[in-house]
Scaffold this active site. Structure first.
Site, PDB file in Angstrom:
ATOM      1  N   TYR A  62     -44.542-113.704  26.564  1.00  0.00           N
ATOM      2  CA  TYR A  62     -45.675-113.910  25.666  1.00  0.00           C
ATOM      3  C   TYR A  62     -46.090-112.578  25.049  1.00  0.00           C
ATOM      4  O   TYR A  62     -46.259-112.470  23.831  1.00  0.00           O
ATOM      5  CB  TYR A  62     -46.842-114.523  26.440  1.00  0.00           C
ATOM      6  CG  TYR A  62     -48.094-114.691  25.623  1.00  0.00           C
ATOM      7  CD1 TYR A  62     -48.177-115.664  24.627  1.00  0.00           C
ATOM      8  CD2 TYR A  62     -49.209-113.878  25.841  1.00  0.00           C
ATOM      9  CE1 TYR A  62     -49.326-115.807  23.868  1.00  0.00           C
ATOM     10  CE2 TYR A  62     -50.361-114.021  25.090  1.00  0.00           C
ATOM     11  CZ  TYR A  62     -50.422-114.994  24.111  1.00  0.00           C
ATOM     12  OH  TYR A  62     -51.558-115.126  23.354  1.00  0.00           O
ATOM     13  N   THR A 107     -60.647-121.113  25.413  1.00  0.00           N
ATOM     14  CA  THR A 107     -59.835-122.219  24.903  1.00  0.00           C
ATOM     15  C   THR A 107     -58.988-122.759  26.052  1.00  0.00           C
ATOM     16  O   THR A 107     -59.067-122.269  27.178  1.00  0.00           O
ATOM     17  CB  THR A 107     -58.900-121.745  23.772  1.00  0.00           C
ATOM     18  OG1 THR A 107     -57.884-120.895  24.338  1.00  0.00           O
ATOM     19  CG2 THR A 107     -59.668-120.975  22.708  1.00  0.00           C
TER      20      THR A 107
END
Length: 264
Positions: free
Chosen positions: A154, A189
């Site tokens: 990532y 989130t």
């Protein structure tokens, strides 16, 4: 920048930061194209938009399916006849060690986060250059500036986006094209819940730092401010954003600090 009547295409629009941007831009009077893999979720987002629903067009796409992106980009451009702003908000996060994460999972992350964004941008950029105007907005991350445990690929995908779009900015700065790189830190989130594990399963846990992070609407508002002010790069979040400066000026101390930090 006045966003009223601006044509904005947002990927990753069915959740998280992308979804929040949809609501804010719709309220500003922008004309939107919203995309993600989940068409059902996109229509739910559209229904939640308070202003004219005819100004919100749903265009499902999968950033991993490279062969479909050319037709998607063509369709997106045809909806309004142009695109003023492309917001690349689609992506996926990771929770897995380097040794345990399979090559297939690593390729998937790079295909979505890096290649999907790059390929979509390259399909829209020539048309923007013909018009000599356009904004390319890229959601990187604070881990696009430094790496942490369990986020190797990532982080690599976000580092790659930083380098690519910094280079692109150098090439188009005098051609009417703006490139805005957004580096969020901990934003509340479901990004950690939707992360992939070392073997590709859904992580299904909320990171404590994410849970206590900046609200997604506050983050989205700061992104619009960055676009409005044409900031080349902006860090958004809390104290975690200071890590960028600490690493730059005190790299050895930062290395020790980041090793001790709880990251899972």
């Amino acid at each position: 920048m006045n966003f009223k009547n601006k044509i904005v295409w947002i990927t990753g629009a069915s959740s998280g930061i992308g979804e929040a941007l949809v609501y804010l831009l719709n309220n500003e009077g922008a004309k939107l194209i919203i995309s993600s893999r989940r068409s059902g979720a996109l229509y739910e987002v559209k229904q939640k938009c308070k202003k004219n629903p005819l100004d919100v067009h749903v265009l499902p796409l999968d950033l991993e399916q490279t062969e479909t992106l050319a037709s998607k980009a063509e369709n997106a451009w045809k909806i309004y006849g142009t695109i003023d702003i492309l917001i690349n908000a689609g992506g996926i996060s990771q929770r897995g060690t380097v040794l345990e994460t399979t090559p297939e999972v690593e390729q998937k992350i790079m295909n979505i986060n890096y290649w999907g964004t790059v390929n979509l941008t390259k399909l829209i950029l020539p048309k923007m250059l013909e018009r000599e105007t356009g904004n390319l907005v890229v959601l990187s991350s604070v881990v696009g500036k430094f790496g942490t445990a369990f986020r190797s690929t990532y982080s690599a995908s976000k580092h790659a986006l930083q380098g690519y779009f910094d280079s692109l900015r150098c090439e188009v700065y005098d051609k009417g094209i703006s490139v805005n790189i957004i580096c969020p830190g901990f934003i509340k989130t479901n990004v950690t819940i939707n992360s992939v594990t070392a073997t590709g399963e859904k992580y299904n846990q909320m990171d404590e730092n994410q849970e206590n992070g900046m609200s997604v609407m506050d983050c989205a508002q700061k992104i619009l401010e960055a676009i409005d002010q044409n900031k080349e790069e902006v860090l958004i979040g809390g104290k975690e954003t200071y890590g960028v400066l600490i690493k730059r000026f005190f790299p050895k101390y930062f290395s020790k600090m980041i090793r001790k930090r709880k990251v899972v």
